[in-house]
Design an enzyme around this catalytic site. Structure first.
Site, mmCIF file in Angstrom:
data_model
loop_
_atom_site.group_PDB
_atom_site.id
_atom_site.type_symbol
_atom_site.label_atom_id
_atom_site.label_comp_id
_atom_site.label_asym_id
_atom_site.label_seq_id
_atom_site.Cartn_x
_atom_site.Cartn_y
_atom_site.Cartn_z
ATOM 1 N N LYS A 280 -51.197 31.515 40.612
ATOM 2 C CA LYS A 280 -50.104 32.654 39.689
ATOM 3 C C LYS A 280 -48.887 33.300 41.119
ATOM 4 C CE LYS A 280 -52.464 33.560 36.010
ATOM 5 N NZ LYS A 280 -51.392 32.727 35.178
ATOM 6 N N ARG B 106 -56.065 26.807 26.936
ATOM 7 C CA ARG B 106 -56.470 25.636 26.279
ATOM 8 C C ARG B 106 -57.454 24.664 26.620
ATOM 9 N NH1 ARG B 106 -50.268 23.991 27.772
ATOM 10 N NH2 ARG B 106 -50.710 26.568 28.596
#
Length: 504
Positions: A277, A351
């Site tokens: 990130k 996920r």
């Protein structure tokens, strides 16, 4: 905070501040406001006539040492339009009053409910507002104001005839709000003080104290269960993963009764892995475990409130780090369910851990599933930080959750999950890939990925990425982790147990 019900006449309610509220339409006073106005020699009427007191939402007026009242202060807060007022607004008013009075070093508060709000639901909402507002995220500050919390609060306005309802609402509200604050405290912890191991220890201690069954799986047990998706996320970190399983079983459980499964993402810090990130705001990624924290907090409340259905929380926990052993874009992982996953972006790790959590919850016998996760930035694009994104495979079950959200005062909005979106997660070399191949719809393709592991089980996905963390102080709430979804899930579990999974 010590909270009790006070049934004495309002003139005898002894506190440092007596709080009540008025609506915009109230230009001439009646009922309890007229009684208050008389006790303060018409001061309220004069303030209304002068235009200083309008009743606009959250506008407040403070009167000091009002003659005719035992309270040292009278705090009147605006409630807005009467036709738009409900328990959600009442909760906020109670919270806003507490935070305003805390700043004045007030310690003892009485909240006076109006004539139409002397119900169990109102008492619950007021109690929740008081307790949630009394929480602050300044745990590690050494220069914070000492004893800045409200220590004592009373619910005023009820009489002996309505006291039972007030006591019931107070008791339920206390349990729920304290459990939401428990989840908030977990979410606020910095990652060096909230590793997967520490989270598992905190969850286990809570469960044992509350009388819940708990199991903690270490990395060896996780490997034995072939949870390859969870392990793939964890392999880049020196901190080992944990799988937390907390079970509530009612005293009487009918054979074949539905079992509610709560699956929460608990990435205790998310760098993004190899798909790292940007540095800006990365410190906030300690909040990436707020879905798991919400499920743990929910179980804490249910242990006391005791729904009639069995509830199992499954919380997969890991860090997502760019270490030398970290998974790489293009790797293929095999999940517990046996599905192969091409990892296109290592920052789409939530996920992955949820896929194994869902598979294990099904293996434990859960007949209905809800997952909560700070899953996508895309849901923030769609809904900002106002609404939780809701995706469901079963309309009746999803509608039940949305109804509970409305009761709980948590804003949630359903988003589509058409079969067409499945085409966007097809992989050329594996069963599925972990991000969508098209443009846009990132929150939907993430939900579509999770749906691959739910099969025919009724399932709801809550994307709380925009609502689990609050950057700024609100009039009714501190900044930091919000504990979003706890109140909704508690309400749903209680009704799910009482009326069955399709109750409206």
């Amino acid at each position: 905070m010590d909270i009790s019900v006070d049934t004495r006449p309002l003139a005898k309610v002894d506190s440092e501040a007596l709080v009540t509220y008025m609506f915009e339409e109230e230009k001439s006073l009646s009922g309890i406001l007229a009684e208050l106005d008389s006790a303060v020699a018409g001061s309220i009427s004069k303030l209304i006539a002068s235009g200083e007191l309008t009743g606009k939402m959250l506008e407040s007026t403070l009167l000091y040492y009002p003659q005719g009242l035992a309270a040292q202060r009278l705090f009147i807060i605006g409630a807005g339009k009467k036709d738009k007022f409900g328990t959600a607004e009442l909760r906020r008013l109670a919270g806003a009053a507490i935070r305003s009075l805390k700043s004045r070093q007030v310690k003892r508060v009485a909240f006076l409910a109006r004539e139409n709000d002397r119900t169990a639901a109102a008492a619950q909402a007021i109690t929740e507002g008081l307790i949630l507002a009394n929480f602050d995220s300044d745990k590690y500050k050494t220069d914070k104001k000492q004893n800045s919390e409200i220590t004592t609060a009373t619910l005023a306005g009820w009489d002996e005839a309505s006291r039972t309802a007030a006591d019931q609402g107070l008791a339920r509200g206390r349990v729920i709000a304290e459990s939401q604050n428990f989840a908030r405290d977990l979410g606020n912890e910095p990652s060096n003080r909230m590793t997967p191991t520490i989270l598992a220890d905190r969850a286990a201690a809570m469960a044992r104290e509350a009388g819940l069954a708990v199991e903690i799986f270490d990395e060896k047990k996780i490997a034995e269960l072939k949870m390859g998706a969870l392990l793939s996320v964890a392999q880049g970190s020196a901190e080992p993963p944990r799988m937390i399983i907390i079970t509530y079983t009612p005293a009487k459980l009918n054979p074949g009764a539905p079992v509610l499964g709560l699956v929460g993402k608990a990435i205790t810090f998310d760098t993004g892995g190899i798909s790292i990130k940007p540095a800006n705001d990365m410190e906030k990624m300690k909040y990436d475990m707020c879905g798991g924290a919400a499920m743990i907090g929910t179980m804490r409340a249910l242990a006391t409130l005791k729904p009639s259905c069995k509830v199992i929380a499954v919380v997969p926990s890991s860090e997502n780090m760019p270490g030398g052993r970290a998974q790489k874009p293009g790797d293929v992982q095999i999940s517990m369910a046996g599905k192969s996953i091409e990892v296109i972006n290592t920052d789409a790790e939530g996920r992955l851990v949820l896929s194994d959590g869902i598979a294990y919850a099904k293996q434990l016998g859960c007949t209905h599933l809800i997952d909560a996760a700070t899953l996508t930035g895309a849901v923030v694009v769609a809904l900002a930080n106002i609404n939780v994104g809701v995706f469901g495979s079963d309309e009746a079950f999803t509608n039940q959750l949305l109804a509970s959200a409305k009761v709980a005062g948590e804003k949630m909005w359903p988003l589509p999950l058409d079969d067409d979106y499945r085409e966007m997660i097809k992989s050329g070399i594996a069963d599925i890939q972990n991000v969508g191949s098209g443009k846009g719809g990132g929150a939907i393709t993430a939900a579509a990925f999770l749906r691959e592991f739910t099969g025919d089980t009724p399932w709801i996905h809550l994307d709380i990425a925009g609502t689990a963390w609050q950057d700024d102080v609100k009039p009714w709430n501190a900044k930091g982790a919000t504990g979003v979804a706890v109140r909704t899930l508690v309400d749903l579990a209680m009704k799910f147990g009482a009326n069955g999974p399709s109750a409206k």
